[in-house]
Motif scaffolding. Structure first.
Motif, PDB file in Angstrom:
ATOM      1  N   HIS A  86       0.803  -1.225   0.000  1.00  0.00           N
ATOM      2  CA  HIS A  86       0.000   0.000   0.000  1.00  0.00           C
ATOM      3  C   HIS A  86       0.835   1.275   0.000  1.00  0.00           C
ATOM      4  CE1 HIS A  86      -3.477  -2.529   0.545  1.00  0.00           C
ATOM      5  NE2 HIS A  86      -2.841  -3.137   1.530  1.00  0.00           N
TER       6      HIS A  86
ATOM      7  N   CYS B  15       2.318   6.972   0.538  1.00  0.00           N
ATOM      8  CA  CYS B  15       1.056   6.258   0.641  1.00  0.00           C
ATOM      9  C   CYS B  15       0.389   6.214  -0.733  1.00  0.00           C
ATOM     10  CB  CYS B  15       0.143   6.953   1.650  1.00  0.00           C
ATOM     11  SG  CYS B  15      -1.488   6.208   1.768  1.00  0.00           S
ATOM     12  N   ASN B  16      -0.014   5.025  -1.165  1.00  0.00           N
ATOM     13  CA  ASN B  16      -0.661   4.875  -2.465  1.00  0.00           C
ATOM     14  C   ASN B  16      -2.072   5.451  -2.485  1.00  0.00           C
ATOM     15  OD1 ASN B  16       1.639   3.560  -3.306  1.00  0.00           O
ATOM     16  ND2 ASN B  16       0.755   1.519  -3.153  1.00  0.00           N
ATOM     17  N   PHE B  17      -2.648   5.758  -1.320  1.00  0.00           N
ATOM     18  CA  PHE B  17      -4.009   6.267  -1.257  1.00  0.00           C
ATOM     19  C   PHE B  17      -4.073   7.786  -1.204  1.00  0.00           C
ATOM     20  CE2 PHE B  17      -3.960   2.069   0.780  1.00  0.00           C
ATOM     21  CZ  PHE B  17      -4.806   1.389  -0.091  1.00  0.00           C
ATOM     22  N   CYS B  18      -3.204   8.405  -0.359  1.00  0.00           N
ATOM     23  CA  CYS B  18      -3.280   9.862  -0.192  1.00  0.00           C
ATOM     24  C   CYS B  18      -2.021  10.581  -0.660  1.00  0.00           C
ATOM     25  CB  CYS B  18      -3.571  10.215   1.262  1.00  0.00           C
ATOM     26  SG  CYS B  18      -2.199   9.837   2.387  1.00  0.00           S
ATOM     27  N   GLN B  19      -1.020   9.831  -1.099  1.00  0.00           N
ATOM     28  CA  GLN B  19       0.235  10.375  -1.614  1.00  0.00           C
ATOM     29  C   GLN B  19       1.076  11.085  -0.558  1.00  0.00           C
ATOM     30  OE1 GLN B  19       0.681   9.170  -4.606  1.00  0.00           O
ATOM     31  NE2 GLN B  19      -1.442   8.500  -4.482  1.00  0.00           N
ATOM     32  N   LYS B  20       0.781  10.891   0.723  1.00  0.00           N
ATOM     33  CA  LYS B  20       1.573  11.498   1.788  1.00  0.00           C
ATOM     34  C   LYS B  20       2.929  10.796   1.876  1.00  0.00           C
ATOM     35  CE  LYS B  20       1.871  12.481   6.663  1.00  0.00           C
ATOM     36  NZ  LYS B  20       1.275  12.486   7.958  1.00  0.00           N
TER      37      LYS B  20
ATOM     38  N   HIS C  78       0.001   5.192   9.891  1.00  0.00           N
ATOM     39  CA  HIS C  78      -0.573   6.100   8.895  1.00  0.00           C
ATOM     40  C   HIS C  78      -1.774   5.462   8.216  1.00  0.00           C
ATOM     41  CE1 HIS C  78      -1.079   8.851   5.581  1.00  0.00           C
ATOM     42  NE2 HIS C  78      -0.993   7.809   4.760  1.00  0.00           N
ATOM     43  N   LEU C  79      -1.627   4.208   7.786  1.00  0.00           N
ATOM     44  CA  LEU C  79      -2.721   3.525   7.087  1.00  0.00           C
ATOM     45  C   LEU C  79      -3.927   3.322   7.996  1.00  0.00           C
ATOM     46  CD1 LEU C  79      -0.694   0.933   4.998  1.00  0.00           C
ATOM     47  CD2 LEU C  79      -1.885   2.949   4.141  1.00  0.00           C
TER      48      LEU C  79
ATOM     49  N   GLY D 222      -4.756   5.417  10.280  1.00  0.00           N
ATOM     50  CA  GLY D 222      -5.293   6.741  10.584  1.00  0.00           C
ATOM     51  C   GLY D 222      -4.958   7.221  11.981  1.00  0.00           C
TER      52      GLY D 222
ATOM     53  N   LYS E 164      -2.954   9.308  14.421  1.00  0.00           N
ATOM     54  CA  LYS E 164      -2.110  10.487  14.346  1.00  0.00           C
ATOM     55  C   LYS E 164      -0.999  10.382  15.373  1.00  0.00           C
ATOM     56  CE  LYS E 164      -2.119  15.438  14.964  1.00  0.00           C
ATOM     57  NZ  LYS E 164      -2.791  16.563  15.578  1.00  0.00           N
TER      58      LYS E 164
END
Length: 197
Positions: free
Chosen positions: A8, A23-28, A41-42, A44, A46
């Motif tokens: 991911h 991150c492949n989902f949010c590009q962070k 991170h994945l 969520g 913090k």
């Protein structure tokens, strides 16, 4: 064997020649920390900034629930008590909120299942994990010890209401119905034999 989490994220080298992940989902860009930081991170979760960590160490920060940004106001905590093959009493805790349902924790409650005070303290910890201000409702079995726990918990947290699990109540009703004499008579008249099932 590699962890499935790496599927991911994309691993890169940042401008300081250090390993990082995107991150492949949010590009962070997730720098350092390895797989644990990626998993947080994945999920969520913090992470506290350096300044926040120092205030926590000094004891100046108030206890607030930032366990997961998933939990918002209006949460229902659901508990499901069961016994595994070793007859250990386990309690699964789930949280339902507007964003969906999330498994929170599973606890081996063998030593505390019969003590209402200890059970109440366990449930209070769960409420604190989600955030007292976020929780409005609890659903548990309707067993006597859980009723006592939920009464104590609602006294401790007046904004939280309790209700018994509908499926658990229905199971109890059906069990009582199956023990009626008329049900036994119907079974015999239809040729039903309990040992054949």
């Amino acid at each position: 064997m590699t962890d499935i989490v790496w599927e991911h994220v994309t691993q890169v080298i940042d401008d300081k020649w250090k390993k990082a992940s995107i991150c492949n989902f949010c590009q962070k860009v997730i720098g350092g920390g390895g797989i644990n930081k990626v998993k947080k991170h994945l999920a969520g979760i913090k992470e506290m900034e350096e300044a926040e960590v120092s205030t926590v160490k000094k004891g100046k920060r108030k206890s607030t629930s930032n366990l997961h940004p998933f939990f918002t106001k209006g949460c229902t905590i659901m508990s499901d008590g069961w016994r595994d093959v070793s007859q250990r009493h386990l309690i699964n805790f789930l949280v339902y909120c507007l964003k969906g349902i999330s498994f929170l924790k599973s606890v081996d409650a063998l030593d505390i299942e019969s003590n209402a005070t200890n059970l109440c303290n366990l449930f209070a910890k769960i409420v604190e994990m989600v955030g007292e201000k976020n929780v409005v409702h609890m659903v548990t079995d309707s067993a006597t010890n859980y009723k006592l726990v939920d009464t104590k918990l609602c006294e401790r947290y007046p904004s939280i209401t309790w209700s018994p699990c509908a499926a658990h109540c229905l199971n109890l009703v059906l069990k009582d119905l199956s023990e009626l004499d008329i049900v036994g008579w119907i079974e015999k008249s239809n040729g039903y034999e309990a040992d054949k099932v």
